[in-house]
Design a protein around this motif. Structure first.
Motif, mmCIF file in Angstrom:
data_model
loop_
_atom_site.group_PDB
_atom_site.id
_atom_site.type_symbol
_atom_site.label_atom_id
_atom_site.label_comp_id
_atom_site.label_asym_id
_atom_site.label_seq_id
_atom_site.Cartn_x
_atom_site.Cartn_y
_atom_site.Cartn_z
ATOM 1 N N LYS A 123 -7.859 94.435 -52.485
ATOM 2 C CA LYS A 123 -7.058 95.379 -51.714
ATOM 3 C C LYS A 123 -5.548 95.149 -51.777
ATOM 4 C CE LYS A 123 -10.615 97.570 -49.968
ATOM 5 N NZ LYS A 123 -10.854 99.003 -50.207
ATOM 6 N N GLY A 124 -5.128 93.943 -52.049
ATOM 7 C CA GLY A 124 -3.705 93.680 -52.104
ATOM 8 C C GLY A 124 -3.173 92.965 -50.869
ATOM 9 N N ALA A 125 -1.914 92.530 -50.974
ATOM 10 C CA ALA A 125 -1.310 91.661 -49.955
ATOM 11 C C ALA A 125 -1.137 92.349 -48.602
ATOM 12 C CB ALA A 125 0.036 91.153 -50.449
ATOM 13 N N ARG A 126 -0.846 93.632 -48.590
ATOM 14 C CA ARG A 126 -0.612 94.320 -47.318
ATOM 15 C C ARG A 126 -1.872 94.325 -46.469
ATOM 16 N NH1 ARG A 126 2.262 94.916 -43.025
ATOM 17 N NH2 ARG A 126 2.013 96.931 -41.999
ATOM 18 N N THR A 127 -3.019 94.611 -47.089
ATOM 19 C CA THR A 127 -4.284 94.601 -46.363
ATOM 20 C C THR A 127 -4.595 93.203 -45.850
ATOM 21 O OG1 THR A 127 -5.176 96.436 -47.667
ATOM 22 C CG2 THR A 127 -6.767 95.013 -46.549
ATOM 23 N N VAL A 128 -4.367 92.201 -46.686
ATOM 24 C CA VAL A 128 -4.632 90.823 -46.282
ATOM 25 C C VAL A 128 -3.760 90.437 -45.092
ATOM 26 C CG1 VAL A 128 -4.590 88.400 -47.006
ATOM 27 C CG2 VAL A 128 -5.329 90.167 -48.605
ATOM 28 N N GLU A 129 -2.511 90.857 -45.119
ATOM 29 C CA GLU A 129 -1.597 90.544 -44.016
ATOM 30 C C GLU A 129 -2.102 91.153 -42.707
ATOM 31 O OE1 GLU A 129 3.200 90.560 -43.377
ATOM 32 O OE2 GLU A 129 2.263 92.439 -43.984
ATOM 33 N N GLN A 130 -2.579 92.395 -42.765
ATOM 34 C CA GLN A 130 -3.088 93.056 -41.565
ATOM 35 C C GLN A 130 -4.357 92.373 -41.046
ATOM 36 O OE1 GLN A 130 -3.470 97.121 -42.927
ATOM 37 N NE2 GLN A 130 -1.429 97.667 -42.195
ATOM 38 N N VAL A 131 -5.250 92.001 -41.957
ATOM 39 C CA VAL A 131 -6.470 91.307 -41.558
ATOM 40 C C VAL A 131 -6.125 89.972 -40.902
ATOM 41 C CG1 VAL A 131 -8.534 90.138 -42.424
ATOM 42 C CG2 VAL A 131 -7.964 92.431 -43.244
ATOM 43 N N HIS A 132 -5.200 89.256 -41.492
ATOM 44 C CA HIS A 132 -4.789 87.963 -40.936
ATOM 45 C C HIS A 132 -4.209 88.137 -39.530
ATOM 46 C CE1 HIS A 132 -3.533 83.719 -41.382
ATOM 47 N NE2 HIS A 132 -2.559 84.079 -40.569
ATOM 48 N N MET A 133 -3.375 89.147 -39.369
ATOM 49 C CA MET A 133 -2.737 89.399 -38.068
ATOM 50 C C MET A 133 -3.785 89.698 -36.994
ATOM 51 S SD MET A 133 -0.345 92.635 -36.980
ATOM 52 C CE MET A 133 -1.773 93.713 -37.169
ATOM 53 N N VAL A 134 -4.755 90.548 -37.329
ATOM 54 C CA VAL A 134 -5.781 90.932 -36.364
ATOM 55 C C VAL A 134 -6.703 89.753 -36.046
ATOM 56 C CG1 VAL A 134 -7.780 92.420 -35.977
ATOM 57 C CG2 VAL A 134 -5.698 93.377 -36.973
ATOM 58 N N LEU A 135 -7.103 89.014 -37.068
ATOM 59 C CA LEU A 135 -7.941 87.843 -36.828
ATOM 60 C C LEU A 135 -7.216 86.823 -35.955
ATOM 61 C CD1 LEU A 135 -9.629 87.180 -40.310
ATOM 62 C CD2 LEU A 135 -10.751 87.913 -38.191
ATOM 63 N N HIS A 136 -5.936 86.640 -36.216
ATOM 64 C CA HIS A 136 -5.161 85.675 -35.421
ATOM 65 C C HIS A 136 -5.147 86.077 -33.945
ATOM 66 C CE1 HIS A 136 -2.093 82.670 -34.560
ATOM 67 N NE2 HIS A 136 -1.459 83.595 -33.868
ATOM 68 N N ALA A 137 -4.898 87.358 -33.686
ATOM 69 C CA ALA A 137 -4.847 87.835 -32.303
ATOM 70 C C ALA A 137 -6.216 87.734 -31.630
ATOM 71 C CB ALA A 137 -4.346 89.276 -32.275
ATOM 72 N N ALA A 138 -7.263 88.135 -32.336
ATOM 73 C CA ALA A 138 -8.609 88.121 -31.754
ATOM 74 C C ALA A 138 -9.082 86.691 -31.482
ATOM 75 C CB ALA A 138 -9.584 88.828 -32.691
ATOM 76 N N LEU A 139 -8.803 85.791 -32.415
ATOM 77 C CA LEU A 139 -9.263 84.415 -32.251
ATOM 78 C C LEU A 139 -8.392 83.636 -31.261
ATOM 79 C CD1 LEU A 139 -10.217 83.694 -35.954
ATOM 80 C CD2 LEU A 139 -11.762 84.094 -34.014
ATOM 81 N N ARG A 140 -7.164 84.049 -31.087
ATOM 82 C CA ARG A 140 -6.329 83.455 -30.031
ATOM 83 C C ARG A 140 -6.948 83.750 -28.671
ATOM 84 N NH1 ARG A 140 -0.714 85.758 -30.480
ATOM 85 N NH2 ARG A 140 -1.753 87.573 -29.572
ATOM 86 N N ARG A 141 -7.482 84.963 -28.546
ATOM 87 C CA ARG A 141 -8.162 85.327 -27.301
ATOM 88 C C ARG A 141 -9.434 84.506 -27.125
ATOM 89 N NH1 ARG A 141 -7.685 85.937 -22.434
ATOM 90 N NH2 ARG A 141 -9.128 87.314 -21.380
ATOM 91 N N ALA A 142 -10.142 84.228 -28.212
ATOM 92 C CA ALA A 142 -11.356 83.411 -28.145
ATOM 93 C C ALA A 142 -11.027 82.002 -27.664
ATOM 94 C CB ALA A 142 -12.031 83.366 -29.512
ATOM 95 N N VAL A 143 -9.871 81.482 -28.057
ATOM 96 C CA VAL A 143 -9.429 80.166 -27.580
ATOM 97 C C VAL A 143 -9.167 80.214 -26.078
ATOM 98 C CG1 VAL A 143 -7.594 78.426 -27.700
ATOM 99 C CG2 VAL A 143 -8.455 79.463 -29.811
ATOM 100 N N GLN A 144 -8.513 81.283 -25.629
ATOM 101 C CA GLN A 144 -8.207 81.438 -24.199
ATOM 102 C C GLN A 144 -9.483 81.521 -23.367
ATOM 103 O OE1 GLN A 144 -5.830 84.994 -24.386
ATOM 104 N NE2 GLN A 144 -3.933 83.886 -24.795
ATOM 105 N N LEU A 145 -10.548 82.078 -23.958
ATOM 106 C CA LEU A 145 -11.817 82.212 -23.251
ATOM 107 C C LEU A 145 -12.705 80.978 -23.407
ATOM 108 C CD1 LEU A 145 -12.661 85.917 -24.202
ATOM 109 C CD2 LEU A 145 -11.919 85.080 -21.962
ATOM 110 N N ASP A 146 -12.170 79.939 -24.056
ATOM 111 C CA ASP A 146 -12.903 78.683 -24.277
ATOM 112 C C ASP A 146 -14.142 78.872 -25.146
ATOM 113 O OD1 ASP A 146 -11.141 77.085 -22.824
ATOM 114 O OD2 ASP A 146 -12.138 77.562 -20.935
ATOM 115 N N LEU A 147 -14.127 79.879 -26.006
ATOM 116 C CA LEU A 147 -15.238 80.075 -26.935
ATOM 117 C C LEU A 147 -15.072 79.188 -28.161
ATOM 118 C CD1 LEU A 147 -15.629 83.962 -26.798
ATOM 119 C CD2 LEU A 147 -17.059 82.246 -25.687
ATOM 120 N N ILE A 148 -13.822 78.913 -28.533
ATOM 121 C CA ILE A 148 -13.519 77.994 -29.629
ATOM 122 C C ILE A 148 -12.354 77.115 -29.185
ATOM 123 C CG2 ILE A 148 -14.374 79.438 -31.512
ATOM 124 C CD1 ILE A 148 -11.575 80.467 -31.965
#
Length: 198
Positions: free
Chosen positions: A130-155
Motif C-alpha cells: 500500500k505504501g508509506a502513507r497507509t502504513v503511517e495511518q495504521v501505525h497512528m491508529v494502532l498507537h492510539a488504540a493500544l495506548r488506551r489498552a495500557v490505560q485500561l490495564d489490558l497490556i
C-alpha cells in the motif's frame, strides 16, 4: 464526584481541575458479570451521554472484554465503536480503513501476546502493498488504540512505541529557471495579479 445515570446508560462522572471547574466527563459501563469498565473521558456531557449509551449497548451484548486474551481484531473493533462516538465521520473512515488493514495482518493475535515484532511485520507487509502513507495511518491508529489498552490495564506496554513508522516521501516540486521566470513575468505584466507574481 457526582454520577449520573439514565435509561440504558453507564455512569458519567465529573472531572474537575484544582479550581473546581469541570474539565471533562468520565464514562463507565456495567458489564454482564457485575464489573464496571471505564470507556474514557470526553469534554462535554453530550458526548459523554452518547458514549455511555453506545458503550452500554456493547457491554450488554457481551462485546466489551476486560482480559488480554481478547484478540487484537476484536479489541480494535470495540475501540473504534467507542471512539467513533466523538470523532468526525471522515476521521472515523480513516480509522476504520487502518483497522481493517491491521486486522487482516495481525488481528488474530491475542492482545496480551502482542509484541513489537507483530507490529513491524504488519507494517512491513503493508509497505510493500500500500505504501508509506497507509502504513503511517495504521501505525497512528494502532498507537492510539493500544495506548488506551495500557490505560485500561489490558497490556503493560504499548508495542507500537518500539516501532518507527515510515513517513511518506514528499516529492520535490520543480522550480522555474531564471529564464522561465523572466518569461513568465514578461507575459503576465498586464495581469492584475502581477504584483503577487513578482
Amino acid at each position: 464526584m457526582p454520577r449520573h445515570r439514565g435509561h440504558n446508560e453507564g455512569s458519567i462522572s465529573h472531572r474537575k481541575n484544582d479550581d473546581g471547574k469541570i474539565i471533562g466527563y468520565q464514562v463507565q459501563v456495567s458489564l454482564p458479570d457485575g464489573r464496571r469498565k471505564t470507556l474514557g473521558t470526553v469534554p462535554t456531557r453530550r458526548e459523554a451521554l452518547k458514549l455511555a449509551q453506545t458503550g452500554q449497548v456493547e457491554a450488554t451484548a457481551g462485546r466489551l472484554s476486560t482480559t488480554p486474551r481478547q484478540t487484537l481484531g476484536a479489541y480494535l473493533a470495540e475501540w473504534l465503536e467507542i471512539k467513533g462516538a466523538g470523532i468526525r465521520y471522515k476521521t472515523y473512515v480513516t480509522y476504520r480503513t487502518a483497522i481493517r488493514h491491521a486486522t487482516a495482518s495481525i488481528g488474530d493475535v491475542q492482545l496480551g501476546a502482542l509484541r513489537p515484532a507483530h507490529i513491524q511485520r504488519c507494517e512491513r507487509e503493508l509497505s510493500a502493498k500500500k505504501g508509506a502513507r497507509t502504513v503511517e495511518q495504521v501505525h497512528m491508529v494502532l498507537h492510539a488504540a493500544l495506548r488506551r489498552a495500557v490505560q485500561l490495564d489490558l497490556i503493560n506496554r504499548n508495542p507500537t512505541e518500539a516501532v518507527i513508522a515510515p513517513h511518506p516521501v514528499i516529492a520535490e516540486r520543480p522550480a522555474l529557471t531564471m529564464e522561465q521566470a523572466r518569461d513568465f513575468l514578461t507575459v503576465t505584466r498586464e495581469d492584475r495579479l502581477y504584483p503577487l507574481y513578482v
